[in-house]
Design an enzyme around this catalytic site. Structure first.
Site, short mmCIF file in Angstrom:
data_model
loop_
_atom_site.label_atom_id
_atom_site.label_comp_id
_atom_site.label_asym_id
_atom_site.label_seq_id
_atom_site.Cartn_x
_atom_site.Cartn_y
_atom_site.Cartn_z
N SER A 5 0.85 -1.19 0.00
CA SER A 5 0.00 0.00 0.00
C SER A 5 0.89 1.24 0.00
CB SER A 5 -0.89 0.01 1.25
OG SER A 5 -1.54 1.26 1.41
N TYR A 47 -2.54 -0.40 10.28
CA TYR A 47 -2.55 -0.84 8.88
C TYR A 47 -1.24 -0.45 8.21
CZ TYR A 47 -3.80 -1.18 3.95
OH TYR A 47 -3.82 -1.49 2.61
#
Length: 279
Positions: free
Chosen positions: A133, A146
């Protein structure tokens, strides 16, 4: 013919990447928790083999890999795509929530990779594609856990690219920005169960407010993104990182500027911390 093994391929980027590979005539193993959720077009394709697998069940992974090898004779590309998000200020997130996230995003990836590597070493070739990501190179408010999990993915991938080079195996981390998938839905994204009112009006909760309204309006196109991942993976030499999407590129430039500023401010004193006899 290339054989792909893609985790979390029942929807989103994983499903689009599977479709792209199938359209190119490649073999594709789709690993999903619930085979009933595999899209009909993929389920009916003759060059697709579906295996039921929750990557957090480490004991079940070897059997899924063995089934793939029996069906297609080997595994050329492993795509570690299974994952989910977790939003909340660090103070709001419990150990249980954080550990559950890491069990999927990090340890599931580790266990899948461990299981596939013996196959690739015997072949003398293989490609690992880890879906990270843009949060894997820049920590942002409200996504600390995250982000930590995706920083881990990036670090693992970079190390693997060096560890596995002697065996002809390559490793790449893909770092997409926000994609117009179900990722911001409750099925893929968890919120900290206990919120702290003091964070209202701060950047951490601004991220939560954005996520509540942004689902299915995200900038990135998963079909185009899958096509680029396929194109890059088909090359003889993989990049260490594939920075994917205009928002990722924009944030990477911000990150590079930050690194430059931090380095320039303290590089001389930092270098001076060596022993005097080091020179």
């Amino acid at each position: 013919m290339t054989t792909w093994f893609i985790t979390g391929a029942s929807r989103g980027l994983g499903a689009e990447l599977a479709r792209t590979a199938v359209a190119q005539g490649d073999n594709v193993v789709i690993a999903v928790r619930d085979p009933a959720r595999v899209p009909e077009d993929l389920g009916k394709a003759s060059n697709v083999h579906t295996v039921a697998l929750d990557v957090t069940d480490s004991a079940a992974i070897p059997a899924a890999v063995e089934a793939a090898v029996r069906r297609f004779g080997g595994i050329d590309v492993l795509v570690n795509n299974a994952g989910r998000g977790l939003l909340g200020a660090l103070e709001e997130i419990t150990d249980a929530e954080a550990r559950s996230l890491f069990d999927l995003n990090v340890f599931g990836l580790i266990d899948m990779t461990r299981a596939v590597l013996p196959v690739m070493r015997r072949q003398g070739s293989g490609k690992l594609v880890h879906i990270g990501s843009r949060s894997g190179f820049e920590g942002e408010p409200g996504v600390s856990m995250y982000s930590a999990s995706k920083f881990a993915v990036a670090g693992i991938s970079e190390a693997l690219s060096k560890e596995l080079a002697p065996f002809g195996i390559q490793s790449m981390v893909v770092e997409p920005g926000v994609l117009r998938t179900d990722f911001l839905d409750a099925s893929s994204l968890s919120l900290a169960a206990d919120t702290i009112a003091d964070y209202d009006g701060t950047p951490a909760h601004a991220t939560l407010e954005w996520a509540a309204t942004a689902s299915h309006t995200q900038l990135g196109d998963p079909v185009k993104s899958a096509a680029l991942i396929y194109e890059v993976t088909a090359q003889n030499v993989l990049p260490t990182h594939l920075y994917l999407g205009p928002d990722t590129i924009d944030r990477l430039r911000v990150k590079l500027d930050q690194i430059h500023d931090d380095l320039n401010a303290w590089s001389a004193k930092s270098a001076a911390t060596a022993h005097d006899d080091a020179a």
